[in-house]
Design an enzyme around this catalytic site. Structure first.
Site, PDB file in Angstrom:
ATOM      1  N   CYS A   1       6.521   6.356   0.506  1.00  0.00           N
ATOM      2  CA  CYS A   1       7.119   6.158  -0.858  1.00  0.00           C
ATOM      3  C   CYS A   1       7.931   4.745  -0.959  1.00  0.00           C
ATOM      4  CB  CYS A   1       8.265   7.257  -1.073  1.00  0.00           C
ATOM      5  SG  CYS A   1       7.422   8.904  -0.585  1.00  0.00           S
TER       6      CYS A   1
ATOM      7  N   CYS B   1      10.671   9.148   3.220  1.00  0.00           N
ATOM      8  CA  CYS B   1       9.155   9.205   3.061  1.00  0.00           C
ATOM      9  C   CYS B   1       8.629   7.673   3.100  1.00  0.00           C
ATOM     10  CB  CYS B   1       8.641   9.999   1.888  1.00  0.00           C
ATOM     11  SG  CYS B   1       7.121   9.323   1.218  1.00  0.00           S
TER      12      CYS B   1
END
Lengths: 179, 590
Positions: free
Chosen positions: A79, A76
């Protein structure tokens, strides 16, 4: 003319009714009640996760501190973006009783590799779909990453943040909790 | 004083700040999955991707059951290149992607289960965990297979299920809308206009065959129907946009109120129609079209659909609101098209028969109008029924039935030598009255079953035969009990059924589906848990909340490892066939 006014009036009343209804709904689902956010905080602390050593564990060891629980994954991009900031803030706030914890919805070897690469020195654990479900309960309705919870030393969930966080926002969120 | 304003301003600012949090779609909505069969050797997977969301090209995984059916690599389009700070250049899909997955023609017996894993993110800076979705597909046997057989999505979230319910009843809905259209044309502001309108369409002074007259009327009706269809599509699509908001009780309540307002206008409390200035402008525009010519008449029809008279406005608004609930543009368009065709039938009849086939205008048309009022009230009750207590729902039906009965002169004496219509009307009125009273008695005597309002008087638990419950459920009353029961079931598939005495579809499931031998044989191998949440205690609320349910009905499955089988929930009534298929899938998860 009277017809037009009446139609407009009815449309207005209908619109207001719908808006009021939706607002009431938002009010009902929004806003953590004191007790339930503590219960949920406890549940998250006590839920089973896996340490990077592959051994089942929980977050109870960090109880009593100001906890920043970050749900993330190596796949991700948004993230990964904020993790260097967490590493920095962890070093800065260590003395102020702040603890960052990462719950990775990911494969263990990828997380190990990543932690080494970026020198992540705050604890990382591996969570499964049940960890995601707990985050949903806390307000991550669409089940996305990154998702970050801030808990006070009494296990109460103080704030939840959906999506990436700026350093400034993280600092202002933590500020009122620091003594 | 100033402080008070500051305080209010702060509160409002707080509200706005709260609202600034990104409004994120559920993954199933952000990346809507479907699959269909292309031929005996290929399946097409399609994702409709919401605006502002994307799927990674290299994160797709496809597997098939039986495994012998897989063959070769799936064919993915190139995708768009996205520059990513961490991953470099990655290919992503936006808007829509179709992926062809090859199938080994000999590797299956006509049925395969395709499992697709996808992963994507939103531009606002969040990512979704990989989503696994399944489709059960039936493939044509051999290479000579003709038309592709539509795939039945095997795993459906609850929203998809609701959409599917609408699809299952699509024909019924379209036929009903046609019927409503026909009835609407018998209201007092439409029927008397039909002969006049027919004269305008066909044009006076022309020597015209009946066939020509019929075709011109058809062109007019088609023009009208197309305008209605567009309104239907718009309603369906806007419903799809609003669907998240439409699922909460307050919005449903507000919608029901609108229906009540619309219904009252049908009873003549006030008139709803387009502003007369607009109406006359439209009438002028359509008057400029040439009568007697197909295209002119067609445009006339399109424009005239916009002139919404007082009898049509309220039912039309109701129809559009109803369609918006389905969230389906295609269905909405078709239904409204059918409704307009229904409204056009008398016009066609006049065109074809020069007026001989048309019923005479009269006071009976007021009854048709009132019928629509009753219908709108019924929709209002239907809309709020999932979110109000059963007793209240039964009382609402009772009130509607009794008032309808009274309006139909159920208790007025019939005059000497009353005509057949008056007698039939009184008969219907009495039926409505008695049914309404049954609901009142039922509600007061503690029955909570709309299907059997008087079952509470039988002295046994509502739901019939207490001696032989269809399925022996183990009761769970709290999250802790559930966890313990699921843990104790190690190695077995677990079914958890949310039940309440006031839940109609739970009772229907119990009575019609659980009793089915095919269902029972599949259930035999499962651990069956039931949470009776009739009393709605705090523990019950916690249990519901854990599964993000408003309330029963809801059936949830856990795999042998004790994790919920995502996407396999059953919300609402399912027939034995469908439910058996779901059970097969649940058992297949082991």
């Amino acid at each position: 003319m009277i017809q037009l006014r009446r139609t407009l009036l009815l449309a207005g009343v209908g619109g207001l009714a719908a808006a009021a209804g939706y607002a009431a709904h938002l009010f009902r689902i929004g806003g953590f009640g004191g007790a339930s956010s503590t219960a949920l905080g406890r549940k998250i602390l006590e839920s089973r996760v896996t340490g990077l050593d592959g051994i089942p564990t929980s977050l109870t060891a960090y109880r009593g501190r100001i906890l920043v629980v970050n749900y993330w994954a190596t796949w991700c991009a948004p993230c990964r973006e904020e993790i260097p900031m967490f590493v920095r803030l962890q070093r800065e706030y260590s003395a102020k009783n702040v603890q960052f914890v990462g719950i990775s919805i990911d494969q263990i070897d990828k997380v190990r590799e990543f932690a080494k690469e970026l020198n992540v020195d705050y604890p990382l654990v591996i969570g499964g779909m049940d960890a995601m479900d707990l985050s949903r309960e806390a307000g991550n309705k669409a089940g996305v990453l990154p998702y970050t919870l801030v808990m006070d030393p009494l296990d109460r969930i103080v704030t939840h943040l959906v999506g990436g966080i700026s350093e400034e926002r993280m600092r202002t969120t933590l500020k009122p909790l620091l003594k | 004083m100033i402080f008070r304003w500051l305080f209010v301003a702060l509160l409002m600012f707080g509200g706005i700040a709260q609202a600034a949090e990104p409004e994120l779609l559920e993954p199933e909505k952000a990346f809507a999955f479907s699959a269909r069969v292309l031929g005996p050797d290929a399946v097409e997977v399609r994702y409709v991707i919401a605006k502002g969301y994307y799927l990674y090209r290299d994160k797709f995984r496809f597997t098939m059951e039986p495994a012998s059916a897989s063959q070769g690599e799936p064919r993915l389009p190139a995708g768009k290149i996205k520059k990513d700070e961490f991953f470099g250049e990655v290919a992503v899909f936006r808007d829509e992607v179709r992926i062809t997955v090859p199938v080994a023609p000999g590797g299956h017996d006509g049925r395969i289960v395709l499992t697709a894993v996808s992963q994507g993110c939103a531009d606002v800076g969040v990512c979704y965990v990989p989503v696994e979705q399944k489709a059960e597909l039936r493939l044509p046997a051999g290479k000579g297979g003709g038309a592709p057989v539509a795939g039945v999505p095997g795993r459906l979230g609850e929203d998809a299920l609701i959409a599917q319910l609408f699809h299952g009843e699509a024909w019924l809905l379209i036929v009903s809308f046609f019927g409503f259209g026909l009835l609407l044309s018998f209201t007092p502001c439409v029927l008397p206009m039909v002969p006049i309108l027919s004269g305008i369409i066909v044009g006076r002074g022309h020597q015209m065959t009946r066939m020509h007259g019929l075709l011109l009327s058809a062109a007019y009706v088609l023009g009208m129907a197309i305008t209605y269809a567009m309104a239907g599509v718009a309603a369906g699509m806007s419903g799809a946009l609003l669907s998240a908001a439409l699922q909460n009780p307050w919005v449903l309540g507000a919608f029901a109120m609108v229906f009540v307002v619309l219904a009252l206008s049908m009873f003549g409390f006030y008139e709803l129609q387009l502003p007369s200035a607009l109406q006359s402008k439209l009438a002028g525009a359509s008057g400029q079209m040439h009568s007697g010519h197909f295209f002119g008449v067609f445009v006339m029809g399109m424009l005239s659909a916009l002139i919404i008279g007082p009898c049509v406005a309220a039912p039309l608004a109701g129809a559009l609101l109803y369609i918006s609930q389905s969230g389906d543009g295609l269905l909405g368009g078709t239904a409204l098209f059918a409704m307009a065709l229904g409204m056009g039938v008398p016009l066609l009849a006049v065109g074809a028969s020069a007026g001989a086939l048309i019923p005479k205008a009269g006071p009976w048309m007021e009854s048709v109008k009132r019928f629509f009022g009753v219908l709108l009230l019924a929709v209002a009750i239907y809309l709020v029924s999932p979110v109000i207590p059963m007793a209240m729902q039964m009382m609402a039906w009772a009130a509607l039935l009794i008032l309808t009965g009274i309006y139909l002169r159920a208790i007025d004496p019939l005059p000497q030598g009353a005509r057949g219509f008056a007698r039939i009307s009184k008969g219907v009125g009495i039926i409505a009255l008695v049914a309404g009273m049954a609901y009142v008695i039922g509600a007061l005597s503690g029955s909570r079953d709309v299907l059997q309002p008087l079952s509470g008087l039988r002295g046994v638990s509502p739901g019939g035969n207490p001696a032989a419950p269809a399925v022996a459920f183990q009761r769970v009353g709290s999250v802790a009990e559930l966890d313990a029961a699921v843990a104790a079931a190690k190695g077995k598939t677990v079914m958890l059924d949310f039940y309440a005495d006031w839940c109609v579809s739970c009772k229907e499931m119990e009575r019609y589906t659980f009793t089915d031998p095919a269902v029972q044989s599949r259930l035999a191998g499962m651990v069956k848990l039931q949470a009776d949440v009739t009393t709605g205690s705090v523990e019950h609320q916690a249990l519901l909340k854990r599964f993000r349910l408003f309330g029963p009905p809801g059936i949830i499955f856990f795999d042998s490892a004790g994790n919920e089988i995502q996407g396999l929930r059953v919300i609402g009534f399912q027939s034995a066939d469908k439910f058996s298929a779901v059970l097969d899938q649940a058992l297949g998860q082991r």
